[in-house]
Write an enzyme that holds these catalytic residues in place. Structure first.
Site, PDB file in Angstrom:
ATOM      1  N   GLN A  21     -88.247 -88.468 -72.317  1.00  0.00           N
ATOM      2  CA  GLN A  21     -86.969 -87.823 -71.582  1.00  0.00           C
ATOM      3  C   GLN A  21     -86.385 -86.723 -72.241  1.00  0.00           C
ATOM      4  O   GLN A  21     -85.468 -86.622 -73.145  1.00  0.00           O
ATOM      5  CB  GLN A  21     -86.109 -89.028 -71.319  1.00  0.00           C
ATOM      6  CG  GLN A  21     -85.055 -88.545 -70.746  1.00  0.00           C
ATOM      7  CD  GLN A  21     -83.699 -89.889 -70.216  1.00  0.00           C
ATOM      8  OE1 GLN A  21     -82.985 -89.511 -71.320  1.00  0.00           O
ATOM      9  NE2 GLN A  21     -84.125 -89.661 -68.823  1.00  0.00           N
ATOM     10  N   TYR A  38     -75.276 -84.260 -65.783  1.00  0.00           N
ATOM     11  CA  TYR A  38     -75.401 -83.464 -67.459  1.00  0.00           C
ATOM     12  C   TYR A  38     -75.579 -81.409 -66.606  1.00  0.00           C
ATOM     13  O   TYR A  38     -75.433 -81.700 -65.212  1.00  0.00           O
ATOM     14  CB  TYR A  38     -77.058 -83.579 -67.646  1.00  0.00           C
ATOM     15  CG  TYR A  38     -76.101 -84.388 -68.626  1.00  0.00           C
ATOM     16  CD1 TYR A  38     -74.985 -85.598 -68.533  1.00  0.00           C
ATOM     17  CD2 TYR A  38     -76.573 -85.017 -70.416  1.00  0.00           C
ATOM     18  CE1 TYR A  38     -74.260 -86.119 -69.515  1.00  0.00           C
ATOM     19  CE2 TYR A  38     -76.217 -85.899 -71.213  1.00  0.00           C
ATOM     20  CZ  TYR A  38     -75.512 -86.627 -70.697  1.00  0.00           C
ATOM     21  OH  TYR A  38     -74.593 -87.670 -71.586  1.00  0.00           O
ATOM     22  N   GLU A  71     -68.148-129.163 -85.862  1.00  0.00           N
ATOM     23  CA  GLU A  71     -66.986-128.596 -84.552  1.00  0.00           C
ATOM     24  C   GLU A  71     -65.994-130.054 -84.271  1.00  0.00           C
ATOM     25  O   GLU A  71     -66.660-130.487 -83.625  1.00  0.00           O
ATOM     26  CB  GLU A  71     -67.547-128.059 -83.442  1.00  0.00           C
ATOM     27  CG  GLU A  71     -67.637-127.782 -82.140  1.00  0.00           C
ATOM     28  CD  GLU A  71     -65.781-127.541 -82.448  1.00  0.00           C
ATOM     29  OE1 GLU A  71     -65.270-126.633 -82.122  1.00  0.00           O
ATOM     30  OE2 GLU A  71     -67.021-125.756 -83.260  1.00  0.00           O
ATOM     31  N   ARG A 100     -85.184 -88.407 -63.615  1.00  0.00           N
ATOM     32  CA  ARG A 100     -83.879 -89.126 -62.968  1.00  0.00           C
ATOM     33  C   ARG A 100     -82.944 -88.461 -62.977  1.00  0.00           C
ATOM     34  O   ARG A 100     -81.941 -87.200 -62.967  1.00  0.00           O
ATOM     35  CB  ARG A 100     -83.712 -89.423 -64.846  1.00  0.00           C
ATOM     36  CG  ARG A 100     -82.403 -91.075 -64.984  1.00  0.00           C
ATOM     37  CD  ARG A 100     -82.746 -91.789 -66.498  1.00  0.00           C
ATOM     38  NE  ARG A 100     -81.476 -93.004 -65.898  1.00  0.00           N
ATOM     39  CZ  ARG A 100     -81.074 -93.615 -66.912  1.00  0.00           C
ATOM     40  NH1 ARG A 100     -80.848 -92.991 -68.604  1.00  0.00           N
ATOM     41  NH2 ARG A 100     -81.081 -94.834 -66.690  1.00  0.00           N
ATOM     42  N   ARG A 131     -79.862-102.221 -72.602  1.00  0.00           N
ATOM     43  CA  ARG A 131     -79.069-103.545 -73.099  1.00  0.00           C
ATOM     44  C   ARG A 131     -79.972-104.859 -73.357  1.00  0.00           C
ATOM     45  O   ARG A 131     -79.857-105.589 -74.739  1.00  0.00           O
ATOM     46  CB  ARG A 131     -77.802-102.913 -73.072  1.00  0.00           C
ATOM     47  CG  ARG A 131     -76.707-101.629 -73.725  1.00  0.00           C
ATOM     48  CD  ARG A 131     -76.012-101.768 -72.737  1.00  0.00           C
ATOM     49  NE  ARG A 131     -75.826-101.860 -71.137  1.00  0.00           N
ATOM     50  CZ  ARG A 131     -74.770-102.596 -70.787  1.00  0.00           C
ATOM     51  NH1 ARG A 131     -73.322-102.099 -71.060  1.00  0.00           N
ATOM     52  NH2 ARG A 131     -74.371-102.204 -69.207  1.00  0.00           N
ATOM     53  N   CYS A 179     -73.184-100.707 -78.884  1.00  0.00           N
ATOM     54  CA  CYS A 179     -74.248-100.183 -78.922  1.00  0.00           C
ATOM     55  C   CYS A 179     -73.333 -98.867 -78.265  1.00  0.00           C
ATOM     56  O   CYS A 179     -73.521 -97.762 -79.471  1.00  0.00           O
ATOM     57  CB  CYS A 179     -75.510-100.295 -77.597  1.00  0.00           C
ATOM     58  SG  CYS A 179     -74.103-100.983 -75.999  1.00  0.00           S
TER      59      CYS A 179
END
Length: 646
Positions: A104, A176, A414, A224, A321, A351
């Site tokens: 990219q 952008y 627990e 894109r 992600r 991230c």
């Protein structure tokens, strides 16, 4: 509903490139490149691991055309031959697993540039305000600079071919630099690159032509583009269709389409609040106007991916992600083990939050091995250990999972009757579905690993199981912090965790505390039609929230009519309302049928500290019991605790 995941594994061609399936690693920056402009071993392994996991297409994060136009953002120096060897290394290690690799390329962020990492005035299509500092007016690129950049596109394409890339994707979305030329709101030029639609499209068209001149007719060029900027004055889906048609005619072989820009940043980096498959809606109209393949991203689950492919409106699904959270998920799906796919919880914390907030390489809340695959490789211990884990919240579950993978005999104790702790208890809203999925995943993994879980069992420092254990991991979590406010023990007052567990029947609700927990609860109640007021002593709500997530939270609080009473302190609670005081010491009563306390948590530290004092040589405290934080910290500490076993 039953899903046929085989649809994801059908081959497809983009011009001369054949992909083995419809699963693509979405282009995301990693912040792994070295200072010399070559990628690090961590960066190469990151891509290789996703190829090994079954991706058909690996897309690199945006690499900038030149360091000058990048204006400070660190990427691979794709304009320099010195970057070729390690790019080739990455590509061939991905090819080894059957994946194709697309570079990219971006000619810069333009007005979206991070002014903290560059001393230069930002460039743009026109003299428009910079996004992060509207007082900075960007410098328009000159025609000469535009013409010179076309030579850079040709040069970088040559280097990409030498390195061995299978395709190039032009990064023209998110507002952008290229998008700034294509959009009237940012392009105010009066020369050949502005004014008419044809002139605004010229910059992008010439970029496509520059790549084609070097790469030849069969080399795939992807583009894109955000089809819907999602803010007033931005480009709409309908307005973007003409651009797609012009660019297809210019030679684009596939469009990678989504939504958002920096004015709607929670769609560039989708949040849990935007939901699964949140940008699939742009595909239907696009399909009517172009004939080349379409790619789509946006919080896709495996199920929304199948649905979109079956609709015929999209050809390849971009997983971002989700690939960070589980690089092996395609292979797991292919093998028929959907239950083993570790879900991304769409939190943005480790991230993009890590990159934006700390300027360091990406990681993951639920996958600590991300971008450190070699350093964090899980290996078996030479000798089996008997490990006791106290608490089945996220930190305890991760510690148990990794310890079991390392060959230990693990028993989890627990005190409740379910795993997940507070993390599970508060995950009742629709937008917290992935948290519920994660807890389910832990349950499946621990069962498969043979971990025994003893429910309704509270361990004390003198319990014999601690004496017999080789290692003790204490992850007992936290308890509500309740300040000494008069009326806090009234029957109309409920703690935020119990409000999630047992529900709130009242219609008029005041939430005391405007942190993440309070805001999430307000949104959930607002969705259900409740009248909600949030009282926060600071000047704004959600100040403890990752900034991109806060965009979604702010929008939803407004959408559901939540009354935000900021800069006000709760003085006392009464049977029919809350008495607050502002900074001028004015006292006001806010009527309420029910009051939810969300003042935060404090460590449940008494038992952990006592166990640590009695068994200091073999006890590790994990998560909130050692200091309240977010679930990601507990998961990371659980992973580290199990990895530290020797």
């Amino acid at each position: 509903m039953a899903y046929n995941y085989n649809r994801l594994f059908e081959p497809i061609k983009i011009n001369g490139m054949r992909l083995k399936n419809r699963i693509s690693l979405s282009p995301m920056g990693t912040f792994t490149p070295n200072i010399d402009g070559t990628d690090s071993e961590e960066g190469i392994r990151y891509y290789e691991e996703r190829a090994k996991g079954g991706a058909g297409l690996i897309q690199t994060g945006a690499m900038f055309l030149t360091s000058k136009l990048a204006q400070g953002s660190p990427t691979i120096a794709v304009d320099s031959i010195r970057s070729i060897p390690r790019q080739t290394l990455m590509i061939e290690r991905c090819h080894r697993w059957g994946a194709k690799v697309s570079l990219q390329l971006s000619c810069g962020t333009g007005r979206n540039g991070a002014i903290t990492v560059t001393d230069d005035v930002l460039v743009s299509a026109s003299a428009v305000p910079a996004y992060y500092d509207p007082n900075m007016i960007c410098r328009p690129l000159t025609v000469e600079e535009i013409k010179e950049s076309m030579k850079d596109w040709e040069n970088d394409t040559r280097i990409a071919l030498e390195a061995g890339y299978d395709a190039i994707e032009i990064h023209a979305h998110a507002g952008y630099l290229i998008d700034q030329f294509m959009s009237p709101i940012w392009n105010k030029r009066t020369d050949e690159y502005g004014g008419s639609f044809e002139n605004r499209a010229r910059f992008a068209v010439e970029i496509v032509q520059a790549i084609r001149n070097v790469a030849g007719p069969k080399f795939p060029i992807l583009f894109r583009i955000s089809l819907d900027h999602r803010f007033n004055g931005g480009r709409t889906v309908e307005e973007s269709m003409k651009l797609l048609q012009v660019l297809e005619k210019a030679g684009v072989d596939a469009f990678d389409i989504d939504a958002g820009c920096y004015e709607s940043q929670d769609y560039i980096f989708p949040t849990c609040y935007t939901g699964e498959g949140c940008m699939a809606y742009v595909c239907e109209e696009a399909r009517k106007h172009v004939s080349v393949p379409l790619l789509n991203a946006g919080n896709h689950s495996m199920e929304t991916a199948v649905e979109l492919l079956e609709s015929g409106n999209c050809d390849i699904i971009q997983f971002g992600r989700q690939f960070i959270a589980d690089p092996d998920f395609p292979n797991k799906l292919k093998a028929g083990h959907r239950e083993d796919v570790r879900p991304c919880i769409m939190c943005n914390e480790e991230c993009i939050g890590r990159i934006f907030g700390r300027l360091t390489q990406l990681s993951c809340t639920v996958n600590i091995q991300t971008a450190m695959e070699d350093a964090m490789k899980i290996t078996k211990l030479e000798k089996t250990k008997n490990v006791v884990v106290i608490g089945a919240g996220p930190g305890g579950l991760e510690a148990a999972r990794v310890a079991a993978m390392r060959g230990c005999k693990v028993t989890v104790y627990e005190k409740a009757d379910k795993i997940g702790g507070i993390f599970r208890a508060i995950a009742t809203a629709d937008f917290k579905k992935r948290i519920r999925d994660l807890i389910t995943w832990y349950g499946v993994q621990l069962e498969k690993l043979g971990v025994e879980i003893k429910f309704n069992t509270e361990i004390k420092p003198d319990d014999p199981v601690l004496q017999d254990a080789d290692e003790i991991f204490v992850a007992t979590g936290s308890v509500p912090f309740l300040p000494p406010i008069k009326g806090i023990d009234l029957p109309n007052v409920i703690d935020v965790t119990k409000a999630h567990q047992f529900g709130v029947d009242a219609e008029n609700i005041v939430i005391c505390g405007g942190g993440l927990s309070g805001c999430d609860t307000a949104i959930e109640l607002g969705e259900r039609g409740k009248k909600v007021t949030v009282v926060e002593m600071r000047d704004d709500v959600a100040l403890d929230v990752m900034p991109i997530n806060k965009i979604s939270i702010t929008r939803l609080l407004d959408e559901y009519g939540v009354d935000l009473q900021v800069g006000k302190t709760v003085m006392r609670i009464e049977e029919d309302g809350v008495i607050v005081v502002d900074k001028e010491c004015n006292e006001v009563k806010i009527p309420a049928d029910a009051v939810i306390t969300a003042f935060g948590q404090k460590p449940a530290a008494e038992v952990p500290e006592a166990i640590l004092a009695k068994y200091p040589m073999k006890t590790t405290l994990i998560g909130d019991c050692d200091g309240v934080s977010k679930a990601g910290k507990a998961i990371r500490e659980g992973f580290y605790a199990a990895m530290a076993l020797q």
